[in-house]
Motif scaffolding. Structure first.
Motif, PDB file in Angstrom:
ATOM      1  N   ASP A 141       0.836  -1.210   0.000  1.00 49.81           N
ATOM      2  CA  ASP A 141       0.000   0.000   0.000  1.00 49.81           C
ATOM      3  C   ASP A 141       0.864   1.252   0.000  1.00 49.81           C
TER       4      ASP A 141
ATOM      5  N   GLN B  12       2.282   1.620  -3.388  1.00 50.93           N
ATOM      6  CA  GLN B  12       1.249   2.091  -4.314  1.00 50.93           C
ATOM      7  C   GLN B  12       0.961   3.579  -4.093  1.00 50.93           C
TER       8      GLN B  12
ATOM      9  N   ALA C 237      -4.846  -0.579 -10.633  1.00 51.61           N
ATOM     10  CA  ALA C 237      -3.586  -1.186 -10.185  1.00 51.61           C
ATOM     11  C   ALA C 237      -2.645  -1.382 -11.366  1.00 51.61           C
TER      12      ALA C 237
ATOM     13  N   THR D 257       1.075   0.309 -11.935  1.00 53.11           N
ATOM     14  CA  THR D 257       2.239  -0.576 -12.027  1.00 53.11           C
ATOM     15  C   THR D 257       3.227   0.041 -12.999  1.00 53.11           C
TER      16      THR D 257
END
Length: 227
Positions: A130, A133, A217, A221
């Motif tokens: 997390d 990210q 996501a 990436t």
């Protein structure tokens, strides 16, 4: 058992071990068995001879009694030993069950401890992921217009598969926005897996290039471009 002689109205009654019966009947051929009172009875003239027989047979009666007691004692001992053997067997079985239960409990405790460690590791990995990210999202947001990326992505999804010129036009305009924002990211030295997919999708091949399958996501990436 002591041989007992008792005077009765018809003569005499004799009480003795069953094993002396044949000897008694051979001696007193006219003796009668009283099944109600469980005794042998002889006439009044047989009293003296009965006393003599009793005196001589007493030793045999005592031996018979001792033998019976000894036999009974052996039976009792054998029964006790059998009961003890069963008890010991039950104890051993109970101990085995107890040991197995203890083993299973220990295995369960170990498994729970391992599961707790795995959960903790997963929680830490998720937290780390997390954080990464968040860092990636912050990096992309500092370089790209993520609102424009999101709106363009939605437009591609909305207009894909519609066999109309206007839908194709809107799809490609949205794709140009994706490419424009991805160029900014590339200029910063990074490439997005999701943005690269979206900018290369073919509007006529929605069976293969479906914008809906590209997730946030995927867009977050990113990899660094080698110099």
């Amino acid at each position: 058992m002591t041989i007992r002689i008792e005077k009765i109205e018809t003569g005499f009654a004799a009480y003795f071990p069953y094993d002396l019966k044949d000897n008694f009947r051979a001696t007193f051929k006219t003796a009668k068995w009283n099944s109600q009172l469980k005794r042998w009875e002889v006439g009044p003239r047989s009293g003296k001879r009965l006393e003599q027989w009793a005196a001589e047979a007493q030793a045999a009666a005592e031996a018979i009694e001792q033998e019976a007691e000894a036999e009974l004692t052996e039976q009792d001992l054998a029964q006790i030993r059998n009961e003890l053997a069963k008890i010991h067997g039950d104890i051993e079985a109970a101990q085995e069950r107890k040991a197995k239960i203890a083993e299973v409990k220990q295995m369960l405790a170990d498994a729970r401890a391992e599961l707790d460690e795995a959960k903790q590791a997963l929680t830490e990995e998720k937290a780390a992921a997390d954080e990464v990210q968040k860092d990636v999202a912050t990096l992309i947001a500092n370089v790209c217009d993520m609102k424009a990326v999101t709106e363009a992505h939605k437009a591609m999804i909305k207009n894909q598969g519609i066999k109309k010129a206007w839908a194709t036009k809107l799809y490609r305009e949205a794709q140009e926005v994706i490419e424009e924002q991805h160029d900014k990211l590339r200029d910063a030295g990074f490439v997005s897996e999701g943005l690269e997919e979206l900018e290369n999708f073919n509007v006529n091949r929605t069976d293969r290039d479906n914008a809906r399958r590209v997730t946030e996501a995927d867009i977050l990436t990113i990899t660094k471009i080698d110099d």
